[in-house]
Design an enzyme around this catalytic site. Structure first.
Site, short mmCIF file in Angstrom:
data_model
loop_
_atom_site.label_atom_id
_atom_site.label_comp_id
_atom_site.label_asym_id
_atom_site.label_seq_id
_atom_site.Cartn_x
_atom_site.Cartn_y
_atom_site.Cartn_z
CG ASP A 59 -26.18 -34.93 1.33
OD1 ASP A 59 -25.06 -35.30 0.94
OD2 ASP A 59 -26.73 -33.89 0.90
CB SER A 60 -23.05 -39.65 0.00
OG SER A 60 -22.36 -39.75 1.23
CG ASP A 94 -23.87 -33.59 4.56
OD1 ASP A 94 -23.80 -32.35 4.60
OD2 ASP A 94 -23.69 -34.26 3.53
CE LYS A 105 -20.61 -32.20 4.03
NZ LYS A 105 -21.51 -31.75 2.96
CD GLU A 156 -24.49 -30.01 -0.68
OE1 GLU A 156 -25.10 -29.43 -1.61
OE2 GLU A 156 -24.35 -31.24 -0.62
CD GLU A 160 -18.89 -33.35 -3.57
OE1 GLU A 160 -19.51 -32.89 -2.59
OE2 GLU A 160 -19.32 -34.29 -4.28
#
Ligand code: KIV
Length: 287
Positions: free
Chosen positions: A48-49, A87, A117, A119, A186
Site C-alpha cells: 500500500d506504499s 497488501d 498481507k 497489518e 517493519e
C-alpha cells in the site's frame, strides 16, 4: 538468474529450514515486476506504499481497494515465477472478518495474487484465522504498522520497551497459530526481530528489522531512487533513476525546441508519386 518454478508459501518455509536467505521487493507495475522476477527476487509485495510512491498521497491511508487491485493485476502479469503478495489497504479488512475474506479472495481471484498481507494489531487473530480458513495464504505484518500509526504515536521504531517487545513476540506466535505463513516486521530493532525469528517456525521478513530475519524487503522506488521525499534509515538506494529520467526528459525537451526531434528515422515516408497525386487531387478540389 531466472526462478525455475513458481514460488509459494511452502517454498519460503523450505528456505527458512535450509537457512537460505531470500528477498522481497515492493513493486507496483508490470515492467518492474518482470524485471524483479528476472533478477531472481523471490517475493513481490504490491504494497500500500503505492499510495505514496506512485499515487502521490502523503501516507498510505487514502489508497482504495480498487486502486490496489488494479496494480495487483499488473504485477501478477509481470511476476513470472516470483510469488505475489497483495497488501490489503486501510478499511478493506478491519471492518469485519466477512469483508476481510471477501477482499482477500478478490486479490486472488481477480488480481491473481498468490497471498495477501494485513497489518496486525492485538485483535487481528480472528481476521488472520478467517482468511486462513478460507484457504488464502496470509502474511501477518507487525512492528510499525503505518495504517494505525496514529495509535502507535507516529511512524516510529516498535519493540523498544520490555512490554512492547514481549507483546511483539507473543503477537507473532499468536498470528502463526492463527494460520499466518510468514511474519513481516517493519522498523523493529534487530535483536528483537532475532528473538521473534527464533520463537516462530514460519519465515520472517524484514523491512527495517535487521539481518536475522529470513528475508529482506525493500521498496522498489527507494532502491531505484525514484521516491525523492525521504529514504528510511533501513533502506538502500542502489541507483538514482530520478537523475537519469530527469536528464532524459530534459534532452527530449531540448531536442523538440531546437527541432532535433523528430529526425528522419522517426518519420513515416510515402512514395513521391503518391504525394504528387495527393497534391494534385487537393489542387483540383480548389477549382
Ligand atoms: O507497502 C509496503 O511496501 C509495505 C512494506 C513497507 C512492508 O507494507
Amino acid at each position: 538468474m531466472t526462478i525455475e518454478k513458481k514460488i509459494g508459501p511452502m517454498d519460503l518455509s523450505t528456505f527458512k529450514s535450509k537457512g537460505q536467505k531470500f528477498s522481497m521487493l515492493s513493486v507496483y507495475d508490470y515492467p518492474t515486476a518482470k524485471l524483479a522476477s528476472e533478477a531472481g527476487i523471490e517475493t513481490l509485495l504490491v504494497g500500500d506504499s503505492l499510495a505514496m510512491t506512485v499515487l502521490g498521497h502523503p501516507d498510505t491511508i487514502s489508497v482504495t481497494f480498487e486502486e490496489m487491485l488494479h496494480h495487483v493485476k499488473a504485477v501478477s502479469r509481470g511476476a513470472g515465477n516470483s510469488m505475489v503478495v497483495a497488501d490489503m489497504p486501510f478499511l478493506s479488512y478491519q471492518t469485519s472478518t466477512r469483508d476481510a475474506v471477501k477482499n482477500a479472495g478478490k486479490f486472488l481471484k481477480e488480481g491473481r495474487a498468490d497471498a495477501v498481507k494485513i497489518e496486525c494489531g492485538r485483535n487481528s487473530f480472528k481476521t488472520v484465522r478467517a482468511i486462513y480458513d478460507a484457504g488464502i495464504p496470509i502474511m501477518a505484518h507487525i512492528g510499525l504498522t503505518p495504517q494505525s500509526s496514529g495509535q502507535l504515536g507516529g511512524m516510529r521504531v516498535q519493540g523498544k520497551s520490555i512490554n512492547n517487545a514481549l507483546r511483539m513476540i507473543d503477537d507473532a506466535k499468536l498470528f502463526e497459530e492463527a494460520g499466518a505463513f510468514s511474519i513481516l516486521m517493519e522498523c523493529v530493532p534487530s535483536d528483537i526481530a532475532k528473538l521473534v525469528s527464533q520463537e516462530v517456525s514460519v519465515p520472517t521478513i524484514s523491512y527495517g528489522a535487521g539481518p536475522h530475519c529470513d528475508c529482506q524487503g525493500l521498496v522498489s522506488s527507494d532502491v531505484l531512487g525514484l521516491f525523492q521525499q525521504f529514504l528510511p534509515k533501513f533502506s538502500r538506494r542502489y541507483t538514482d533513476l530520478s537523475k537519469q529520467i530527469r536528464q532524459a526528459f530534459k534532452s527530449y525537451h531540448e531536442d523538440v525546441v531546437s527541432e532535433q526531434f523528430p529526425a528522419e528515422e522517426n518519420c513515416y515516408p510515402i512514395p513521391q508519386q503518391t504525394l504528387d497525386d495527393i497534391l494534385s487531387a487537393l489542387e483540383k478540389r480548389k477549382i
